[in-house]
Design an enzyme around this catalytic site. Structure first.
Site, PDB file in Angstrom:
ATOM      1  N   ASP A  80       0.827  -1.321  -0.116  1.00  0.00           N
ATOM      2  CA  ASP A  80       0.002  -0.058   0.180  1.00  0.00           C
ATOM      3  C   ASP A  80       1.135   1.400  -0.035  1.00  0.00           C
ATOM      4  OD1 ASP A  80       0.768  -0.589   2.928  1.00  0.00           O
ATOM      5  OD2 ASP A  80      -0.703   1.211   3.496  1.00  0.00           O
ATOM      6  N   GLU A 175       0.114  -1.064   5.680  1.00  0.00           N
ATOM      7  CA  GLU A 175       1.149  -0.796   6.528  1.00  0.00           C
ATOM      8  C   GLU A 175       1.209   0.867   6.858  1.00  0.00           C
ATOM      9  OE1 GLU A 175       5.174   0.824   7.876  1.00  0.00           O
ATOM     10  OE2 GLU A 175       3.900   1.066   6.041  1.00  0.00           O
TER      11      GLU A 175
END
Length: 413
Positions: A80, A175
């Protein structure tokens, strides 16, 4: 080198921005686009035990090619990108043989990446840089890490003469919003230890990070017509401002470095009747971390005492939640995993930069979940914004470090 450039660009041009306001995992559906692409690629290069679960956590194996017992090691990165800046329609620019001068990211908007401001650029004179076009972030955090892990795994599969034990690979969502390790199945991963490839400049090797907490404070008020407000109105925004003014003025991110902790106001919303302050608390030292949390409570409790009579109860409500802890406590008992990474860098002519992270990674949470997991450089700079860039040579060196760690771990003592 073109191979690693092409792989990296194929990842960063897929929008994987995460969303802290979502309660799903992954937090955005578009993260699945890259997740499925990665699964197909890992299978194509010959890895085994390639899996993806219902939350988009990916795991795979580079099988051992030795006949003696070797610890199972892992390498982990997140796919991400930060919601702090747009990750949609990323248009990477390639700067070959960087000359040490200004880089025009966007002539139309006069966006310039300059070594006058970003002095780290000068380390990479003569190298190939990948930058943004000034309108998005790049996504080197942490698609550089993914690129390096996949590249190293492919290289090991193609070069059986390099002896290594079983190597596990893990790619995680979310994350950037603090959830990357929340649903990571440490038992299924099955490694003795791992490394996140999620650091910045070449040579970084980190096994210390902040202890972290988040606080939300809600301030109450009383709205009265301003013409008749004397002794009656309580403006919650001004109470919130009093709270902020009581925090140590020099203990903020923009005035601290190294092992210095801080308080950081990340958001304020307000009206006369109700205001909210979002705050993060950071410190490497656990005792100082505890004192910082106590100070927030102390200031809030004092405001409640001062206004209890006028307001008729508590004027501020607060919630403080720990987010992650310093991995040093979990890594020091197995310090050989740092020694191996440090030796790998030295063997490759890379100067190790062992320092504390002024932040956190998946690795700090994983270390407390039973998987010691220090952090290694991925090569990028200026994360989460339009000035982000990564030297291609740093990505190649990071991939080389992965291969060397695997080789050193498999050597008979």
């Amino acid at each position: 080198m073109q191979h690693i450039i092409d792989r990296f660009i194929s990842y960063v041009t897929v929008d994987t921005e995460s969303d802290a306001n979502s309660d799903t995992t992954p937090s955005t559906a578009k993260q699945w686009d890259l997740a499925h692409k990665l699964v197909a690629e890992l299978k194509a290069i010959g890895l085994t035990e390639v899996t993806i679960d219902d939350n988009a956590y990916i795991m795979a194996t580079v099988p051992s090619n030795v006949d003696h017992d070797v610890p199972v090691i892992g390498f982990i990165s997140h796919f991400d990108t930060s919601p702090d800046f747009s990750g949609a329609n990323v248009k990477p620019q390639i700067v070959s043989n960087y000359d040490g001068g200004d880089i025009i990211l966007n002539a139309e908007q006069n966006i310039v990446l300059s070594p006058d401001y970003f002095k780290d650029l000068l380390q990479y004179k003569g190298q190939t840089l990948i930058t943004t076009d000034g309108t998005t972030l790049l996504g080197a955090d942490d698609k550089a890490g993914i690129t390096e892990i996949v590249t190293a795994a492919e290289y090991l599969m193609q070069h059986p003469e390099i002896k290594h034990g079983k190597i596990r690979i893990g790619f995680t969502p979310d994350e950037e919003i603090g959830r990357g390790a929340h649903k990571f199945d440490v038992a299924a991963f099955g490694a003795n230890w791992a490394y996140t490839m999620d650091g910045s400049q070449i040579g970084e090797l980190e096994y210390e990070n902040f202890n972290a907490a988040g606080a939300k404070l809600t301030f109450k008020g009383k709205s009265v017509h301003p013409g008749y407000a004397k002794g009656k109105m309580i403006n919650s925004m001004l109470i919130a401002n009093k709270f902020i003014s009581k925090l140590p003025k020099e203990e903020v991110p923009e005035m601290t470095s190294g092992y210095e902790g801080f308080f950081h106001v990340t958001g304020i919303t307000g009206s006369i009747e109700e205001s909210t302050v979002q705050l993060i608390i950071r410190d490497h030292d656990s005792k100082k971390f505890a004192k910082r949390k106590k100070l927030v409570k102390k200031i809030a409790d004092k405001l409640n005492r001062n206004y209890s009579k006028q307001f008729g109860g508590d004027i501020v409500e607060y919630e403080i939640k720990d987010q992650y802890y310093n991995m040093k406590e979990k890594v020091e008992p197995v310090f050989h995993i740092i020694d191996i990474a440090e030796q790998a860098m030295k063997d490759l002519g890379i100067k190790p930069l062992i320092k504390a992270i002024r932040g956190g990674t998946d690795g700090c949470q994983l270390s407390y979940m039973g998987l010691p997991c220090p952090n290694i450089f991925a090569g990028g700079h200026n994360f989460h914004g339009k000035y982000e860039y990564v030297p291609v040579e740093s990505m190649q060196k990071a991939a080389d470090v992965i291969v060397k760690i695997a080789e050193l771990t498999a050597q008979k003592k």
